[in-house]
Design an enzyme around this catalytic site. Sequence first.
Site: not given
Length: 308
Positions: A105, A261, A289
């Site tokens: 991320s 995601d 995610h």
Amino acid sequence: MNTKLNVKGYLNVGDNHQLYYWTQGNPNGKPVLYIHGGPGSGTDEGCLKYFDLETTWIILLDQRGCGKSKTNDIFYENNTDKLVSDFEILRQKLNIKNWTLFGGSWGSALALVYAIKHPQVVDKIFLRALFLAREKDWSEALMGLGKMFYPYEHQRFMDSIPKAYQNSYEQIVNYCYDQFQNGDESTKEKLAKAWVDWESTLLSPINKIHSTATDFKLVEKLALLECHYAVNKSFLDENFILDNISVLKNKSIYLAHGRFDLICPLYQPLALKQAFPELQLYVTNNAGHSGSDANNLATIKHLLKTYL
């Protein structure tokens, strides 16, 4: 023989920031810098789940204002260039010549920025849940696909913001940023909790994940720093990563990305693949995610075991 090493300490990087760092694994193994996400999340034992600690030396650092790191002002001199510089200070302190990067991320964006600026000390790069850190990526994370899949949860987040500031992404983040800096404690707490609860809703389409932070200070750090970096457009030129990724043409980059995601949708890894055809992209089905989604976790472990 137990080869695991657990070293903890604080790194003085100046600017009134003392950064908490720790290592785990085999100090004679391959050094890997674990770059956490958020911005604002920090590190914990759960970060080690991807790695074989008998063959790998994991170096972890709580970024400025995060986790156990210390400062009187989490916003002061807290920007992308400083975070990248902090990694270099840590590498030199630990006398590491070259290391591999692992980031998810926000951590994936930081890993790529660091590698672009310091390619000579980077061996390989392993990423998950790619975030390109552009303004449109921040907007997508906060106001994109997620609100279509979770309209009621999104409305709860919006209910924490006055209607006069709900007309655009820019209005929302600027209102939040102003309140996080200047609002009363009650408003700040309500807003930070709403921010983190909304993000937690989007982590996984497979496993319902709720915010597990019971310490409001941890929730506050995550919300404040995410908003800080969103408002300031990651302190990067809009297409910095894509415009400069060719610097890494001789590096091996592996990416596991959940098909579902909702925070960092699949358009981002596809954009990176177009700009960097050498990217080894693994799209994981039935995953979102979260790095804890079963297919994400299995794919990441496979990539590290096979290619590290």
